[in-house]
Design a protein around this motif. Structure first.
Motif, mmCIF file in Angstrom:
data_model
loop_
_atom_site.group_PDB
_atom_site.id
_atom_site.type_symbol
_atom_site.label_atom_id
_atom_site.label_comp_id
_atom_site.label_asym_id
_atom_site.label_seq_id
_atom_site.Cartn_x
_atom_site.Cartn_y
_atom_site.Cartn_z
ATOM 1 N N HIS A 176 42.166 47.084 39.217
ATOM 2 C CA HIS A 176 41.135 48.085 38.922
ATOM 3 C C HIS A 176 40.789 48.842 40.205
ATOM 4 N N GLY A 177 40.868 50.153 40.166
ATOM 5 C CA GLY A 177 40.561 50.959 41.337
ATOM 6 C C GLY A 177 41.722 51.101 42.305
ATOM 7 N N HIS A 180 43.064 41.814 40.944
ATOM 8 C CA HIS A 180 43.260 42.750 39.831
ATOM 9 C C HIS A 180 43.662 44.099 40.414
#
Length: 254
Positions: A125-126, A123
């Motif tokens: 995210h971050g 993913h």
């Protein structure tokens, strides 16, 4: 976190020159045992490994070149598939053993960072924070938008090092032979590497430096010809290795 019971790893050698292959040559490269077969040749890189690695373990992999350390790291991190026996990794093992990007050199540095992050995490995210840190540490500036194939060897090494040390991992497989770029980058890289290793939950570290192993590890596995011939406290493992192989400890450069 890692369970191995009587694990073996055979690597096929696909060549038309099988008959001329010398066992001594294969052994010098892999540390394994050469078996000629109808389809070519097979090298037994790991043989009969039975051991467990527990959460938070800091394990040193000790042995001469070709003893099986790198094959072990590739096995536990999923790059190699074991041939026989039982192997189970209860957490993802992050391999810091590549000498180059696994993505296409046609990608820009920025795209290579994103591809690595997706492969490692599944993913984004971050990602923005991770990306900013990598670009800042690598010092590539606007070059980050150019294809990786246009980078010098030092630039590519700096970007790869920044990418691979840009986070923490539950279990880290590290080959000390991994490069960190040019000399000016080395001091900064050492500090980052120290923080990176300290943040790893479980560590598997292959190195010829007793000093480095003492800094980060508590347990030692001594490899010889694809087998683990000693497992125990680090100091006992180092003593076993030096007494049985007649090698002098390697010191880190100051």
């Amino acid at each position: 976190m890692l369970e191995l019971e009587n694990v073996c790893l055979d690597i096929p050698v696909l060549t038309t020159e099988t008959r001329s292959l010398k066992a001594s040559l294969i052994r010098s490269v892999t540390g394994g045992r050469l078996i000629r077969s109808r389809g070519g040749a097979v090298v037994t890189a790991l043989n009969g490994l039975t051991l467990n690695v527990h959460k938070g373990g800091r394990v040193a992999l000790i042995g001469h070149n070709g003893a099986g350390k790198s094959s072990f790291l590739r096995l536990v991190s999923g790059i190699y598939q074991h041939t026989s026996g039982y192997f189970k990794a209860h957490v993802p093992v992050f391999p810091m053993i590549h000498k180059g990007f696994v993505t296409s050199p046609e990608l820009s540095g920025l795209q290579a960072i994103k591809a690595h992050y997706l492969l490692a995490h599944g993913h984004l995210h971050g990602f923005d924070e991770f990306c900013d840190d990598v670009i800042s540490f690598s010092g590539l500036g606007d070059f980050i938008h150019l294809p990786v194939k246009t980078y010098s060897q030092g630039m590519e090494a700096r970007l790869l090092f920044a990418v691979l040390t840009g986070g923490s991992h539950e279990c880290l497989a590290l080959d000390e032979g991994f490069g960190a770029g040019d000399t000016r980058f080395y001091e900064k890289a050492q500090e980052r590497m120290s923080r990176f290793l300290s943040s790893a939950g479980t560590l598997l570290l292959a190195s010829h430096s007793d000093e480095l192993l003492r800094r980060f590890c508590r347990r030692g596995l001594v490899f010889d010809s694809g087998r683990v011939v000693f497992s125990g406290p680090l100091e006992d493992a180092l003593e076993y290795y030096h007494c049985n192989h007649g090698s002098s400890p390697v010191k880190l450069a100051s």
